[in-house]
Write an enzyme that holds these catalytic residues in place. Structure first.
Site, mmCIF file in Angstrom:
data_model
loop_
_atom_site.group_PDB
_atom_site.id
_atom_site.type_symbol
_atom_site.label_atom_id
_atom_site.label_comp_id
_atom_site.label_asym_id
_atom_site.label_seq_id
_atom_site.Cartn_x
_atom_site.Cartn_y
_atom_site.Cartn_z
ATOM 1 N N GLU A 97 0.963 -1.060 0.135
ATOM 2 C CA GLU A 97 0.065 0.056 0.014
ATOM 3 C C GLU A 97 0.697 1.412 0.093
ATOM 4 O O GLU A 97 1.800 1.291 0.590
ATOM 5 C CB GLU A 97 -0.827 -0.053 1.330
ATOM 6 C CG GLU A 97 -1.826 -1.271 1.127
ATOM 7 C CD GLU A 97 -3.040 -1.071 2.337
ATOM 8 O OE1 GLU A 97 -4.112 -1.164 2.056
ATOM 9 O OE2 GLU A 97 -2.176 -0.999 3.457
ATOM 10 N N GLY A 123 7.466 -2.005 5.768
ATOM 11 C CA GLY A 123 8.687 -2.560 5.506
ATOM 12 C C GLY A 123 9.774 -1.739 6.028
ATOM 13 O O GLY A 123 9.548 -0.455 6.537
ATOM 14 N N GLU A 124 10.984 -2.171 6.021
ATOM 15 C CA GLU A 124 12.199 -1.516 6.651
ATOM 16 C C GLU A 124 13.025 -1.156 5.414
ATOM 17 O O GLU A 124 13.626 -1.944 4.886
ATOM 18 C CB GLU A 124 12.866 -2.396 7.829
ATOM 19 C CG GLU A 124 14.209 -1.858 8.147
ATOM 20 C CD GLU A 124 14.329 -0.300 8.812
ATOM 21 O OE1 GLU A 124 13.379 -0.200 9.502
ATOM 22 O OE2 GLU A 124 15.132 0.373 8.144
ATOM 23 N N CYS A 147 3.144 -2.982 15.652
ATOM 24 C CA CYS A 147 3.122 -2.760 14.339
ATOM 25 C C CYS A 147 2.325 -3.933 13.582
ATOM 26 O O CYS A 147 2.704 -5.147 13.861
ATOM 27 C CB CYS A 147 4.317 -2.402 13.659
ATOM 28 S SG CYS A 147 3.970 -2.287 11.872
ATOM 29 N N CYS A 198 8.094 -5.304 15.191
ATOM 30 C CA CYS A 198 7.905 -4.412 16.365
ATOM 31 C C CYS A 198 6.741 -4.807 17.075
ATOM 32 O O CYS A 198 5.764 -5.025 16.007
ATOM 33 C CB CYS A 198 7.889 -3.146 15.655
ATOM 34 S SG CYS A 198 9.439 -2.578 15.105
ATOM 35 N N CYS A 250 -0.488 5.079 10.358
ATOM 36 C CA CYS A 250 0.582 4.396 10.714
ATOM 37 C C CYS A 250 0.336 3.128 11.142
ATOM 38 O O CYS A 250 -0.258 2.986 12.169
ATOM 39 C CB CYS A 250 1.425 5.132 11.604
ATOM 40 S SG CYS A 250 1.880 6.819 11.192
ATOM 41 N N CYS A 294 3.418 8.230 1.418
ATOM 42 C CA CYS A 294 4.120 7.268 2.279
ATOM 43 C C CYS A 294 4.160 6.013 1.452
ATOM 44 O O CYS A 294 3.258 5.288 1.141
ATOM 45 C CB CYS A 294 3.060 7.414 3.431
ATOM 46 S SG CYS A 294 3.637 5.983 4.602
ATOM 47 N N CYS A 335 7.615 -7.217 6.509
ATOM 48 C CA CYS A 335 8.532 -6.695 7.290
ATOM 49 C C CYS A 335 9.107 -7.867 8.085
ATOM 50 O O CYS A 335 8.388 -8.589 8.807
ATOM 51 C CB CYS A 335 8.224 -5.629 8.242
ATOM 52 S SG CYS A 335 9.383 -4.571 8.870
ATOM 53 N N HIS A 369 10.621 5.237 19.897
ATOM 54 C CA HIS A 369 9.574 4.630 20.548
ATOM 55 C C HIS A 369 9.813 4.417 22.229
ATOM 56 O O HIS A 369 8.991 4.004 22.882
ATOM 57 C CB HIS A 369 9.067 3.325 20.110
ATOM 58 C CG HIS A 369 8.638 3.538 18.627
ATOM 59 N ND1 HIS A 369 7.978 4.781 18.146
ATOM 60 C CD2 HIS A 369 8.809 2.814 17.553
ATOM 61 C CE1 HIS A 369 7.684 4.593 16.984
ATOM 62 N NE2 HIS A 369 8.390 3.464 16.256
HETATM 63 N N1 SAH Z 1 10.291 0.228 9.097
HETATM 64 C C1 SAH Z 1 10.401 1.825 9.328
HETATM 65 C C2 SAH Z 1 9.286 2.308 8.307
HETATM 66 C C3 SAH Z 1 7.890 1.918 8.711
HETATM 67 S S1 SAH Z 1 6.897 2.178 10.006
HETATM 68 C C4 SAH Z 1 10.430 2.176 10.457
HETATM 69 O O1 SAH Z 1 10.108 1.510 11.634
HETATM 70 O O2 SAH Z 1 10.681 3.512 10.809
HETATM 71 C C5 SAH Z 1 6.321 3.862 10.198
HETATM 72 C C6 SAH Z 1 6.183 4.416 11.344
HETATM 73 O O3 SAH Z 1 5.091 4.011 11.807
HETATM 74 C C7 SAH Z 1 7.380 4.131 12.418
HETATM 75 O O4 SAH Z 1 7.764 5.182 13.290
HETATM 76 C C8 SAH Z 1 6.617 2.931 13.134
HETATM 77 O O5 SAH Z 1 6.961 2.523 14.364
HETATM 78 C C9 SAH Z 1 5.280 3.539 13.216
HETATM 79 N N2 SAH Z 1 4.048 2.764 13.446
HETATM 80 C C10 SAH Z 1 3.994 1.315 13.188
HETATM 81 N N3 SAH Z 1 2.899 0.843 13.588
HETATM 82 C C11 SAH Z 1 2.034 1.659 14.258
HETATM 83 C C12 SAH Z 1 1.022 1.807 15.015
HETATM 84 N N4 SAH Z 1 0.135 0.829 15.032
HETATM 85 N N5 SAH Z 1 0.435 3.055 15.307
HETATM 86 C C13 SAH Z 1 1.274 4.136 15.368
HETATM 87 N N6 SAH Z 1 2.393 4.326 14.704
HETATM 88 C C14 SAH Z 1 2.928 2.870 14.313
#
Ligand code: SAH
Length: 373
Positions: A96, A168-169, A123, A120, A342, A109, A116, A224
């Protein structure tokens, strides 16, 4: 000849295209023409590229193609956010990208991987596991689709900012992402300034160091948590690259750039990382780094084990950190009604319970069997 045997020119940045044209016995400047046709004018039919000779256009038709991921669905939120669901190799793999319009800019975005590896704990993308890296074509296609859909709508400005914050990262798919970034910033393609392209990472420290030697795009760090014990629980890659190493990599990333700042992202999880004691610890960790802090209210999804912090708690956290001189904003959730916020990307694709009627229709329209679990 089947398309698979042809070279997809969306995979090539300017250097790659120069090599391609030179191999055909053409001058390197053809690459600029091709970039302009494809990325600036949105023309993907070689026969229409009138500043190239007829025989070159024919050769291109035989040897090359311009191939995009297939659009499965486009959703528009009440707040103007727009989300594309794209299929890369069949119904199983979907990605997406999300367009976020604001007054002074329009941000896209972009996803860099299908799924991924980092897992985390907050996520939803991590929950679907890892499928594969996207190639450069699949990454830049997201910008192409969104940008040209804006231009077609009469929005002459198009996309002004890109954030690699989709699925993804990005730093685990370094080369493909960097070639796509080249195209984003190329004057003959999207001509975005490097400041307007942000790579967001959970903290792959060696790749941040490599990035510093390669480019100077904006860098966002998904921090975080203010200490290793907590961060390990939220962002498991912290076990490999602890906070001290991560922040040192950040310091060197902007070293020598006067006006550069690192963006730290901090998801607000109720009762987990949102106390004043965390804010205090955070200030100690990042206080000396030129930075801004983005507080992201947690966006929920089915089976999430966290809740979003209360508004008052977020405000208190923000006020404390701000009072210590760190520029802090709370990110407004955008596109929640279409699961575009996000951490919500493609949760819907894999989760039967949330799949909308409309979405089931779009899947059956393309005649594919879903494998929800
Ligand atoms: N892998 C990369 C980019 C993808 S995530 C990274 O970790 O930065 C983009 C952002 O959204 C990151 O800061 C991630 O931690 C945050 N994110 C992921 N899941 C989320 C959620 N459920 N609510 C709010 N932010 C979230």
């Amino acid at each position: 000849m089947a398309n698979t045997e042809k070279i997809n020119l969306l995979n090539l940045n300017r250097t790659g295209l120069e090599g391609f044209f030179v191999e055909l016995g053409e001058k390197p400047f053809r690459s600029k023409q091709l970039l302009q046709w494809v990325h600036q004018r949105g023309v993907t039919d070689f026969t229409q590229m009138t500043d190239m000779s007829k025989s070159l256009r024919e050769t291109l038709g035989q040897k090359a193609c311009i191939e995009f991921p297939r659009i499965i669905d486009i959703q528009q939120s009440k707040d103007g956010t727009r989300k594309w669901l794209l299929s890369v190799d069949g119904a199983e793999n979907a990605i997406e990208c999300v367009l976020i319009p604001e007054k002074s800019r329009t941000t896209l975005c972009i996803s860099s991987q299908v799924g991924c590896t980092l897992n985390c704990s907050f996520c939803s993308t991590g929950k679907q596991g890892f499928n594969r890296n996207l190639n450069t074509a699949e990454i830049i296609a997201q910008l192409h689709l969104a940008h040209h859909s804006l231009l077609r709508d009469g929005n002459a400005r198009g996309i002004t900012n890109v954030v690699m914050m989709g699925m993804g990262e990005p730093l685990m798919n370094f080369d493909a992402v960097m070639a796509a970034v080249d195209l984003m910033c190329d004057d003959y393609a999207y001509a975005l300034s490097k400041r307007r392209v942000t790579i967001s990472t959970a903290g792959v420290v060696p790749a941040i160091e490599k990035l510093r030697r390669t480019t100077d795009v904006s860098l966002a760090i998904s921090l975080h948590a203010p200490n290793d014990a907590l961060r390990e629980k939220l962002v498991p890659i912290n076990r490999k690259y602890p906070i001290r190493e991560l922040l040192n990599a950040c310091r060197s990333y902007i070293d020598g750039y006067k006006s550069r700042r690192i963006t730290f992202e901090y998801v607000m999880l109720k009762g987990v990382n949102d106390g004043i004691e965390h804010a205090r610890e955070l200030v100690k960790q990042i206080g000396d780094i030129p930075c801004k802090l983005n507080l992201i209210p947690f966006n929920s999804y089915p089976h999430a084990i966290y809740q979003c912090s209360d508004k008052e708690t977020i405000d208190r956290f923000r006020e404390y950190v701000s009072s210590k001189g760190i520029f802090t904003v709370t990110r407004r959730a955008r596109g929640e009604d279409i699961d575009a916020a996000c951490g919500q990307l493609v949760g819907q694709f894999k989760d039967r319970s949330r799949r909308s009627q409309k979405y089931q229709l779009s899947l059956s329209e393309i005649g594919r069997v879903s494998h929800a679990h």
